[in-house]
Design a protein around this motif. Sequence first.
Motif, PDB file in Angstrom:
ATOM      1  N   SER A  43       0.842  -1.194   0.000  1.00  0.00           N
ATOM      2  CA  SER A  43       0.000   0.000   0.000  1.00  0.00           C
ATOM      3  C   SER A  43       0.886   1.257   0.000  1.00  0.00           C
ATOM      4  CB  SER A  43      -0.892  -0.022   1.244  1.00  0.00           C
ATOM      5  OG  SER A  43      -1.741   1.083   1.267  1.00  0.00           O
ATOM      6  N   TYR A  44       1.954   1.191   0.764  1.00  0.00           N
ATOM      7  CA  TYR A  44       2.864   2.341   0.829  1.00  0.00           C
ATOM      8  C   TYR A  44       3.565   2.547  -0.514  1.00  0.00           C
ATOM      9  CZ  TYR A  44       6.128   5.777   2.480  1.00  0.00           C
ATOM     10  OH  TYR A  44       6.826   6.945   2.615  1.00  0.00           O
ATOM     11  N   LEU A  45       4.012   1.451  -1.131  1.00  0.00           N
ATOM     12  CA  LEU A  45       4.702   1.551  -2.425  1.00  0.00           C
ATOM     13  C   LEU A  45       3.772   2.151  -3.478  1.00  0.00           C
ATOM     14  CD1 LEU A  45       6.482  -1.938  -2.433  1.00  0.00           C
ATOM     15  CD2 LEU A  45       7.632   0.283  -2.308  1.00  0.00           C
ATOM     16  N   VAL A  46       2.507   1.776  -3.436  1.00  0.00           N
ATOM     17  CA  VAL A  46       1.545   2.259  -4.433  1.00  0.00           C
ATOM     18  C   VAL A  46       1.151   3.715  -4.154  1.00  0.00           C
ATOM     19  CG1 VAL A  46      -0.861   1.971  -5.232  1.00  0.00           C
ATOM     20  CG2 VAL A  46       0.634  -0.023  -5.006  1.00  0.00           C
ATOM     21  N   ASN A  47       1.048   4.076  -2.890  1.00  0.00           N
ATOM     22  CA  ASN A  47       0.438   5.374  -2.554  1.00  0.00           C
ATOM     23  C   ASN A  47       1.386   6.509  -2.174  1.00  0.00           C
ATOM     24  OD1 ASN A  47      -2.517   4.873  -2.751  1.00  0.00           O
ATOM     25  ND2 ASN A  47      -1.986   3.228  -1.329  1.00  0.00           N
ATOM     26  N   ALA A  48       2.627   6.215  -1.786  1.00  0.00           N
ATOM     27  CA  ALA A  48       3.441   7.338  -1.299  1.00  0.00           C
ATOM     28  C   ALA A  48       4.949   7.160  -1.382  1.00  0.00           C
ATOM     29  CB  ALA A  48       3.083   7.610   0.171  1.00  0.00           C
ATOM     30  N   ALA A  49       5.449   5.964  -1.595  1.00  0.00           N
ATOM     31  CA  ALA A  49       6.893   5.714  -1.419  1.00  0.00           C
ATOM     32  C   ALA A  49       7.757   6.533  -2.374  1.00  0.00           C
ATOM     33  CB  ALA A  49       7.178   4.234  -1.613  1.00  0.00           C
TER      34      ALA A  49
END
Length: 384
Positions: free
Chosen positions: A287-293
């Motif tokens: 989720s982090y890679l898709v949304n903000a990383a």
Amino acid sequence: MNIGIDKIGFYVPKDYIDIVELAKARDVDPNKFTIGIGQDKQAVPFPYQDAVTMAASSADSILTAEDKKDLGLLIVGTESSVDESKSTAAFLMDLLDLPEDIRSFEIKQACYGATAGLQTAYDFVSNNPGKKALVIATDIARYGIKTPGEVTQGAGSVAMIISQDPRVLKLDHKSVYMTRNVGDFWRPTFSKTAFARGKFSNEVYVDFFQTLWNKYQAKYDVTADDFSTMLFHIPYTKMGTKALRTLEGKVSDAKYAELTKHYQASIKFSRAVGNLYTGSLYLGLLSYLVNAAKAGEEVLFFSYGSGAVGELYSGQIQADFEKVIDKKALQKIIDDRQKMTIDDYERIYQVEYQDGTIVDPKTITEKFYLSEIKENERLYKKLK
Ligand code: HMG
């Protein structure tokens, strides 16, 4: 040698229940479930799905012929296995057309299993340069209808390929861990549903995070300023919030705001899926890679498995991660699901296949499925 996650993919059942509808059916204020627990939707698997079929699906989403050629190790972390003897990994050999010359097994330690697998895979790749390891987390979280844990159920699987020169996350090879004999959550072999001392489990989880964070800072001489993101095991999303909140007032306001913002990005998928048990931390990473990383970020991971084992380790997001992470396709998996009524969920929940069951392939909407139970042996098929 740089070692870490080269690819990561996930599978979630195509049906879900709406958490507000669940709250209403249970005569609970919906805010308790959406704010107090922090969930929006909960994945519901069909009876022809289990830890094996979901593991096959998540791995199938990332494995190429080239990966299979280099594979030397397959580890499945699960606490929902279908056999007390044969590992989930062995079932996957045919479903995924894997070569025989690999070492494969299953790890169980509640929600810690996949992290144990990841660290074992690190050692394997470090001892066998050029080889790859496949680590899969797969679970169905079941507490039972009308139990306090019902709102924290869910299902799904996350698969990761661990290799040299990883494109997603380089592991720093820095970690601290701990084990304590704790009765916070358990599932005896006779039971399909888990037992939990819910409030106590919250306390142990937060205590483990604080203990390990103190250890990590002392061992590696770092502070929160050395990390832009902290990812947590999230059986339900309020849980990680509780651990994160222990840092409020102990780190600068700016750092706390940054960690909180990044945490919000890491829980988007979990809010929509629910509890993956051992896959929860890694669904948070996705989720982090898709949304903000952002490339180059230092990330701290808190893994927790009841019973209880905890580990805190770190890694760095790699420059090429956006070439391997298809953000649109991953988001589509979450968005393209359909809502199931609470009545249908309750009906499906009670179905238990017995010996002699033959599943009609015409009723299947998934690539991998349980096709038959014959002489008490579970047999699986792949739709062509
Ligand atoms: P409960 O008794 O239903 O809920 O159990 P509660 O009364 O504790 O309320 C939950 C929260 O909602 C509270 O907030 C309330 O204030 C709030 P908190 O104090 O926690 O910040 N609330 C409201 N908020 C807004 N509007 C309202 C409202 N009403 C109340 N109207 C519990 C909740 C999670 C304990 C239960 O669901 C449970 O037992 N779940 C299973 C155990 C579990 O998930 N534990 C997590 C830690 S252990 C772990 O992570 C391991 C695990 O993954 C297993 C493994 O390792 O394999 C689970």
